[in-house]
Structure formats: C-alpha cells, structure tokens
Design a protein around this motif. Structure first.
Motif, short mmCIF file in Angstrom:
data_model
loop_
_atom_site.label_atom_id
_atom_site.label_comp_id
_atom_site.label_asym_id
_atom_site.label_seq_id
_atom_site.Cartn_x
_atom_site.Cartn_y
_atom_site.Cartn_z
N THR A 109 0.83 -1.20 0.00
CA THR A 109 0.00 0.00 0.00
C THR A 109 0.86 1.25 0.00
N HIS A 110 1.91 1.26 0.81
CA HIS A 110 2.83 2.40 0.80
C HIS A 110 3.47 2.58 -0.57
N ASP A 111 3.87 1.49 -1.21
CA ASP A 111 4.48 1.58 -2.54
C ASP A 111 3.49 2.11 -3.57
N VAL A 112 2.25 1.66 -3.51
CA VAL A 112 1.23 2.15 -4.45
C VAL A 112 0.96 3.63 -4.22
N TYR A 113 0.84 4.04 -2.97
CA TYR A 113 0.57 5.44 -2.67
C TYR A 113 1.77 6.33 -3.02
N ARG A 114 2.96 5.78 -2.87
CA ARG A 114 4.16 6.53 -3.27
C ARG A 114 4.11 6.79 -4.78
N ALA A 115 3.69 5.79 -5.56
CA ALA A 115 3.55 5.98 -7.01
C ALA A 115 2.38 6.90 -7.33
N TYR A 116 1.29 6.79 -6.59
CA TYR A 116 0.11 7.62 -6.81
C TYR A 116 0.45 9.09 -6.64
N ALA A 117 1.27 9.39 -5.64
CA ALA A 117 1.65 10.77 -5.36
C ALA A 117 3.05 11.09 -5.87
N ALA A 118 3.49 10.36 -6.88
CA ALA A 118 4.86 10.52 -7.39
C ALA A 118 5.06 11.88 -8.05
N THR A 119 6.24 12.42 -7.81
CA THR A 119 6.63 13.66 -8.49
C THR A 119 7.69 13.37 -9.55
N SER A 120 8.07 12.10 -9.68
CA SER A 120 8.99 11.69 -10.76
C SER A 120 8.56 10.31 -11.27
N TRP A 121 8.85 10.03 -12.53
CA TRP A 121 8.46 8.76 -13.14
C TRP A 121 9.20 7.58 -12.53
N ASP A 123 9.46 6.87 -9.43
CA ASP A 123 8.61 6.30 -8.37
C ASP A 123 7.52 5.40 -8.96
N VAL A 124 7.03 5.75 -10.14
CA VAL A 124 6.01 4.94 -10.80
C VAL A 124 6.67 3.67 -11.35
N ALA A 125 7.83 3.81 -11.94
CA ALA A 125 8.55 2.66 -12.50
C ALA A 125 8.95 1.67 -11.40
N ARG A 126 9.12 2.17 -10.22
CA ARG A 126 9.49 1.31 -9.08
C ARG A 126 8.44 0.23 -8.84
N LEU A 127 7.16 0.56 -9.03
CA LEU A 127 6.08 -0.43 -8.86
C LEU A 127 6.24 -1.59 -9.83
N HIS A 128 6.61 -1.28 -11.06
CA HIS A 128 6.82 -2.35 -12.03
C HIS A 128 8.02 -3.19 -11.64
N ALA A 129 9.07 -2.54 -11.20
CA ALA A 129 10.28 -3.28 -10.82
C ALA A 129 10.04 -4.16 -9.59
N LEU A 130 9.31 -3.66 -8.61
CA LEU A 130 9.07 -4.43 -7.38
C LEU A 130 8.03 -5.54 -7.55
N TYR A 131 6.93 -5.24 -8.25
CA TYR A 131 5.80 -6.16 -8.26
C TYR A 131 5.37 -6.61 -9.67
N GLY A 132 5.91 -6.01 -10.70
CA GLY A 132 5.49 -6.36 -12.05
C GLY A 132 4.18 -5.71 -12.47
N VAL A 133 3.87 -4.54 -11.89
CA VAL A 133 2.63 -3.84 -12.23
C VAL A 133 2.68 -3.41 -13.70
N ASP A 134 1.61 -3.76 -14.44
CA ASP A 134 1.55 -3.45 -15.88
C ASP A 134 0.76 -2.19 -16.19
N ALA A 135 -0.21 -1.88 -15.33
CA ALA A 135 -1.08 -0.73 -15.58
C ALA A 135 -1.41 -0.06 -14.26
N PHE A 136 -1.43 1.28 -14.28
CA PHE A 136 -1.74 2.05 -13.08
C PHE A 136 -2.96 2.91 -13.39
#
Length: 194
Positions: A109-121, A123-136
């Motif tokens: 949840t913290h990782d998703v919210y960090r990406a949700y409130a990201a000020t740089s790409w 932080d969003v790319a981190r979700l894919h690297a950590l969990y394999g998220v394909d779509a946000f």
C-alpha cells in the motif's frame, strides 16, 4: 386426475422413471436458462453507465496476467469486471490477519501510494520493478487534503487514513496528473490508465 397422474398411470414403471427424469432435466434447463438471462440483464443494468467502461474494456484486451495498481478505492471492482489481478484492493486491505497485513499489505500500500503521489516517473517505474505492475489507474479523487469532518476515523480505517494523509500532494506536482500521451493506455470520466 391430473396430467402427471394420468401419464404415470399409463406408463410402465421403467418408462415412468425415465419420463420423470426427463421432465426434471427439462425443468432444470429452463430454470438455469432463466437465471443466466436474468444475470445478464442485471449486469447490463448495473454496469451500462459505468464511468470506467473505457478502462474496463482496455484492461480486458490486455493479457490475462496483467497486474493493476491504483488507489484502493479506485481499483475496487476492476479485478471482478476485467478478470485481471490488482496489487491491492480495498477488500484485501484488512486487519483480519495482522501478520499478513503488516508484512504484505502495508508495504504494498505504501508503494502504491508513493507511485500515486509521485513527483517523478522513477517512483512509478518502481512499482513495475518491485511487483510487475503493468497498468496504473489514476484519478484525482484522493489528491487534495481531506476535509475536516470533526469525527475520528474508526480503528479499521485509521491505518488507511494515515497512509493517505502521508502521501497527499498538490495535484499540479504529480506526474500521473499530467502524463505524456505516449504513456496513456486509456482514459475515462474519472481518470487515466497508465
């Protein structure tokens, strides 16, 4: 006598059993067909005006192993409608299993919210690297600071409220609020699928 009774009187025992079974099967087929049609009508009635219809259609066109992320309340229902998994959902974010909640749900949840409130790409790319998220799936419904209600949140909602408050940012600083068109997969009335 009734029709069923007259049929039973005229048929020998083996044929009577066969006729009874055939009537039961026919009745079951008719009832199942009626239930399926009623379910389809109910689904059409419930989801015809879904503001996320474009997002749902796009997610359905993606591979079955697609992993979705987004705010808990925004992603709610997308796995059911699309047949695609979500990293976290409002239903799975619960304190019923404290050890699982502390070790799995809270960090995700913290990782998703960090990406949700990201000020740089990154932080969003981190979700894919950590969990394999394909779509946000991103909406601006949870961006601004919450309005004071004067009531204390329940103990069940408190951790979620704390996380939300920690990651709230002004909308104009968030990269997901204004994504470049080449990163946008689909848009709807509420938000954008990135």
């Amino acid at each position: 006598p009734t029709m069923a009774a007259s049929i039973q009187l005229r048929l020998p025992e083996p044929r009577r059993k066969l006729a009874t079974r055939a009537l039961c099967v026919l009745f079951a087929v008719v009832v199942i067909d009626m239930l399926v049609k009623a379910g389809e009508r109910l689904e059409d009635a419930l989801f015809d005006d879904d503001p996320r219809a474009a997002i749902v259609e796009h997610l359905r066109s993606m591979p079955p192993d697609t992993l979705i992320a987004g705010h808990l309340k925004d992603v709610d229902g997308l796995p059911l409608r699309t047949g695609r998994a979500a990293l976290i959902t409002y239903e799975t974010f619960s304190g019923w299993y404290p050890k699982h909640h502390a070790e799995v749900d809270l960090p995700r949840t913290h990782d998703v919210y960090r990406a949700y409130a990201a000020t740089s790409w990154s932080d969003v790319a981190r979700l894919h690297a950590l969990y394999g998220v394909d779509a946000f799936y991103w909406t601006d419904r949870h961006v601004e600071a919450p309005k004071a209600t004067g009531k204390r949140p329940s103990s069940r909602d408190e951790p979620l409220g704390t996380i939300e408050d920690h990651y709230r940012q002004p909308a104009d600083t968030l990269v997901l609020a204004h994504p470049p068109e080449d990163r946008v997969l689909a848009r709807d009335e509420r938000g954008v699928l990135i």
